[in-house]
Design a protein around this motif. Structure first.
Motif, mmCIF file in Angstrom:
data_model
loop_
_atom_site.group_PDB
_atom_site.id
_atom_site.type_symbol
_atom_site.label_atom_id
_atom_site.label_comp_id
_atom_site.label_asym_id
_atom_site.label_seq_id
_atom_site.Cartn_x
_atom_site.Cartn_y
_atom_site.Cartn_z
ATOM 1 N N GLU A 1 33.223 0.133 41.570
ATOM 2 C CA GLU A 1 32.840 1.420 41.001
ATOM 3 C C GLU A 1 31.892 2.162 41.942
ATOM 4 O OE1 GLU A 1 31.099 2.880 36.653
ATOM 5 O OE2 GLU A 1 30.499 0.995 37.569
ATOM 6 N N ARG A 2 32.119 3.450 42.119
ATOM 7 C CA ARG A 2 31.292 4.292 42.986
ATOM 8 C C ARG A 2 31.190 3.749 44.415
ATOM 9 N NH1 ARG A 2 26.996 8.030 40.972
ATOM 10 N NH2 ARG A 2 28.023 8.958 39.198
ATOM 11 N N GLY A 3 32.201 3.026 44.848
ATOM 12 C CA GLY A 3 32.185 2.514 46.214
ATOM 13 C C GLY A 3 31.049 1.545 46.476
ATOM 14 N N SER B 1 40.582 6.098 52.265
ATOM 15 C CA SER B 1 40.530 7.467 52.786
ATOM 16 C C SER B 1 41.758 8.261 52.371
ATOM 17 C CB SER B 1 40.436 7.460 54.315
ATOM 18 O OG SER B 1 39.151 7.085 54.727
ATOM 19 N N ASP C 1 41.231 8.975 48.648
ATOM 20 C CA ASP C 1 40.132 9.920 48.416
ATOM 21 C C ASP C 1 40.507 11.342 48.814
ATOM 22 O OD1 ASP C 1 38.434 8.056 47.359
ATOM 23 O OD2 ASP C 1 37.278 7.748 49.180
ATOM 24 N N SER C 2 41.353 11.478 49.839
ATOM 25 C CA SER C 2 41.718 12.821 50.286
ATOM 26 C C SER C 2 42.888 13.373 49.472
ATOM 27 C CB SER C 2 42.040 12.814 51.784
ATOM 28 O OG SER C 2 43.219 12.087 52.033
ATOM 29 N N GLY C 3 43.273 12.670 48.414
ATOM 30 C CA GLY C 3 44.273 13.209 47.505
ATOM 31 C C GLY C 3 45.701 12.830 47.825
ATOM 32 N N ARG D 1 24.195 3.065 56.274
ATOM 33 C CA ARG D 1 24.081 4.500 56.576
ATOM 34 C C ARG D 1 24.039 5.339 55.302
ATOM 35 N NH1 ARG D 1 28.105 6.329 61.322
ATOM 36 N NH2 ARG D 1 26.967 8.273 60.952
ATOM 37 N N GLU D 2 24.463 4.761 54.183
ATOM 38 C CA GLU D 2 24.446 5.506 52.922
ATOM 39 C C GLU D 2 23.160 5.308 52.129
ATOM 40 O OE1 GLU D 2 29.265 5.186 52.256
ATOM 41 O OE2 GLU D 2 27.908 4.300 50.811
ATOM 42 N N LEU D 3 22.366 4.299 52.526
ATOM 43 C CA LEU D 3 21.195 3.960 51.691
ATOM 44 C C LEU D 3 19.971 4.794 52.085
ATOM 45 C CD1 LEU D 3 21.558 0.068 51.449
ATOM 46 C CD2 LEU D 3 22.459 1.823 49.955
ATOM 47 N N VAL E 1 40.649 17.522 45.098
ATOM 48 C CA VAL E 1 40.001 16.207 44.953
ATOM 49 C C VAL E 1 38.551 16.282 44.494
ATOM 50 C CG1 VAL E 1 41.508 15.207 46.729
ATOM 51 C CG2 VAL E 1 39.164 15.894 47.342
ATOM 52 N N ILE F 1 36.251 13.094 43.322
ATOM 53 C CA ILE F 1 35.175 12.603 44.197
ATOM 54 C C ILE F 1 33.845 12.629 43.437
ATOM 55 C CG2 ILE F 1 33.881 13.114 46.327
ATOM 56 C CD1 ILE F 1 36.689 11.878 46.718
ATOM 57 N N ARG F 2 33.660 13.652 42.628
ATOM 58 C CA ARG F 2 32.440 13.729 41.822
ATOM 59 C C ARG F 2 32.360 12.515 40.884
ATOM 60 N NH1 ARG F 2 33.185 18.907 39.360
ATOM 61 N NH2 ARG F 2 33.163 19.554 41.537
ATOM 62 N N ARG F 3 33.490 12.219 40.236
ATOM 63 C CA ARG F 3 33.527 11.096 39.302
ATOM 64 C C ARG F 3 33.401 9.768 40.049
ATOM 65 N NH1 ARG F 3 37.954 12.962 37.100
ATOM 66 N NH2 ARG F 3 39.292 11.460 38.137
ATOM 67 N N ARG F 4 34.111 9.634 41.180
ATOM 68 C CA ARG F 4 34.196 8.346 41.867
ATOM 69 C C ARG F 4 32.903 7.985 42.585
ATOM 70 N NH1 ARG F 4 39.394 8.412 45.292
ATOM 71 N NH2 ARG F 4 40.427 8.355 43.255
ATOM 72 N N TYR F 5 32.275 8.964 43.219
ATOM 73 C CA TYR F 5 31.105 8.662 44.053
ATOM 74 C C TYR F 5 29.843 9.415 43.636
ATOM 75 C CZ TYR F 5 34.695 6.819 47.205
ATOM 76 O OH TYR F 5 35.758 6.128 47.743
ATOM 77 N N GLY F 6 29.950 10.258 42.612
ATOM 78 C CA GLY F 6 28.775 11.032 42.226
ATOM 79 C C GLY F 6 28.393 12.082 43.258
ATOM 80 N N SER G 1 38.383 13.325 54.741
ATOM 81 C CA SER G 1 37.816 11.969 54.715
ATOM 82 C C SER G 1 36.467 11.934 55.416
ATOM 83 C CB SER G 1 38.759 10.980 55.394
ATOM 84 O OG SER G 1 39.942 10.862 54.665
ATOM 85 N N ILE H 1 33.857 13.493 53.153
ATOM 86 C CA ILE H 1 33.448 12.575 52.075
ATOM 87 C C ILE H 1 32.523 11.493 52.626
ATOM 88 C CG2 ILE H 1 34.279 10.867 50.402
ATOM 89 C CD1 ILE H 1 36.882 12.642 50.231
ATOM 90 N N ARG I 1 28.631 10.970 51.500
ATOM 91 C CA ARG I 1 28.127 9.715 50.923
ATOM 92 C C ARG I 1 26.835 9.265 51.603
ATOM 93 N NH1 ARG I 1 32.833 5.338 50.162
ATOM 94 N NH2 ARG I 1 31.106 4.244 49.160
ATOM 95 N N GLU I 2 26.555 9.806 52.784
ATOM 96 C CA GLU I 2 25.326 9.415 53.494
ATOM 97 C C GLU I 2 24.155 10.336 53.192
ATOM 98 O OE1 GLU I 2 27.666 7.615 57.393
ATOM 99 O OE2 GLU I 2 26.322 9.315 57.612
#
Lengths: 354, 354
Positions: free
Chosen positions: A137-139, A159, A162-164, A352-354, B23, B27-32, B345, B348, B352-353
């Motif tokens: 969930e949420r990656g 990817s 995510d890009s549809g 890199r995301e934290l 998308v 993306i909003r739902r999946r990753y906030g 991609s 996104i 996320r970072e």
């Protein structure tokens, strides 16, 4: 600093620790990320830092493990607490490079507590679909190394989605061992001899049935299919074994002796394929409409997977956008160093995301 | 919200806008992550939101551009300010899907101000090495779509390097157009006829010399080489053109008429390769020790790039860890939808970072 707790110090685990020590200064300079081990954990205990392990402590662990010792043999080892209790209050990355079957629930608990997970261990993603969903969930979990080791597979698939884009089919050769065997058969070697050779060369697991059963491929197929969005239960993927049920419960020694009993069926399939002008490959085929197959399949000679020789993995994605010609990734899909590198890339991307 | 300023509303730019609208809710739902266009910019102006553009405003832009109008034809268009002045105070992502040659310095300025960049435009990365370094420092710019469109190439290379691997060689076929032409020649079609057919089918640029000069491949090669850590000046990569200098300055019409003057050289090379038992491919070869080559090369028939037919791209990485067998990526390396997907991609991953 980005705290890391690593579970597992086998071949991949030790390679990962070595790679991490080697690149950490560069990563700090390149991205401003300070990757630090706060704990190393094996099946018998943990060594935890305060707050992080020193390079000397890490080297001591590597030396001990290389000599066949467990962490509980070290001074300051912690044996009375679960690794979950070692997680810091700030966000940490839990790295699972074990083959343990019991980690899914505690890893999901770590994610609930706000931590992130990186996996080479396939098993946590192969429990109930609910646990898979909780982990991903949420990656919150990255798991590139679970399929194709260091090859770009999971990240590519995510990817695309995510890009549809929409996956129409994934066709893949996900076992280096079975790939090697099929190439040997095509060279004219008999199945029993090919398996014995592969076993002697260390290309198979100690019990070659762990490869020949297709169970490991089935786990990879389940992970790919779930990543595609298919809500599959753990037993949804049934791999075709390359030996009869009569050889299932005997010892490894006896299995290797009685391999001729598995030979007829496989060689017969090969001859039929050849007579049809096709090649035989042990493949995974996933399509959201038609489900998941894992087994021996006849392929036309111009199929992307037909060109495969030897132990390489190959993954072919056919999607709405890659409809006429697929996106294909190919290369070694196993090995300690490339698997560890796949895990390390996931750790860096997460940090890199934290 | 993650503010996005997009430069360029050509084919790729419009596909990107459409994909983004499709998308964004997922993306909003999946990753906030809340991806929002704060401005769309074309060569004549910008439409900026307050703070973000509404879906209606975005649709208006798409409709206008599809009808061949510029943004300055729209109500509320901004024509008196540079896009840099439209950047918000919070961190934004600047997306360059133009082919403009003047963006490197302003993009570097955006990065200095703390923003991030995503490129499909190759040119900003092909100016001075100092500008390349300024753009890519700390991973501030993602540019997957500059090489191989949506195929995983730049990200794979960066992951290899970040995990401490060392590139020994990259060998690649990076032009779908030239790949198509070489396949036609192997089918027995003459060079001049093959180029004329490709031009009629729209497989080449309006001026086919833009493909046949190899200049676009040279830009991709320079980007790959610099990503490997090679400190190369802009003119370091010289592509071999597939036509003589005498055909360089004439009109497109005359060029298409006089293509036979280019035929002898190419067909001769093909015959020599064939006599040597080899195949001829237009390839890029990069090795940190031996530099960068872009041109026609004879390859043994068992070379990974020899198996390539038609317009697919193929990129083969040989590294310290992928030493015996390379990591290979293959598939369509051009096209509006897959290029836009590669950009999306990257957006996104960047969001996320933040």
């Amino acid at each position: 600093m980005t705290p890391i707790i690593q579970l597992g110090l086998g071949g991949v685990g030790r390679a990962l620790v070595r790679q991490m020590l080697a690149v950490a200064p560069t990563i700090r300079r390149r991205y401003g990320i300070d990757l630090r081990y706060t704990a190393l954990v094996d099946s018998r205990g943990a060594l935890a830092g305060d707050p992080a392990l020193t390079d000397d402590q890490i080297q001591t662990v590597l030396t001990a493990k290389a000599a066949g010792h467990h962490i509980d043999s070290l001074a300051h080892a912690i044996t009375d607490r679960h690794w979950l209790e070692l997680l810091p209050a700030t966000m940490a990355i839990v790295v699972d490079v074990t083959a343990a079957g019991s980690h899914a629930a505690p890893l999901a608990a770590a994610i609930s507590a706000g931590h992130r997970v990186v996996l080479a261990n396939k098993r946590p993603l192969c429990e109930s679909y609910e646990l898979f969903a909780a982990l991903t969930e949420r990656g919150a979990t990255r798991y590139e190394a679970t399929v194709g080791a260091g090859l770009p597979v999971i990240g590519v698939l995510q990817s695309l989605i995510d890009s549809g884009d929409e996956v129409r089919a994934i066709e893949a050769a996900l076992s280096g061992t079975l790939g090697f065997l099929m190439s040997e058969l095509e060279r004219g070697v008999g199945f029993a001899d090919a398996v014995r050779t592969a076993h002697q060369l260390g290309y198979t697991e100690p019990d070659p049935r762990d490869d020949l059963s297709g169970a490991d491929v089935a786990r990879k197929a389940l992970i790919l299919a779930r990543t595609c969005g298919m809500h599959l239960p753990p037993d949804a993927v049934i791999a075709e074994p390359l030996f009869p049920a009569t050889l299932k419960e005997i010892s490894v020694t006896e299995f290797l002796q009685r391999l001729e009993e598995a030979e007829h069926e496989v060689m017969n399939r090969l001859q039929v394929a050849s007579a049809n002008g096709k090649v035989l490959r042990y493949i995974t085929r996933i399509s959201p409409d038609n489900g998941v197959e894992v087994g021996l399949r006849e392929l036309p000679t111009d199929h992307p997977l037909a060109s495969l020789r030897g132990p390489d993995n190959m993954i072919s994605f056919t999607t709405n956008r890659y409809a006429d010609r697929p996106l294909v990734v190919r290369g070694p899909g196993a090995g300690v160093e490339v698997t560890a590198a796949g895990v390390l890339s996931d750790i860096i991307a997460t940090a890199r995301e934290l």
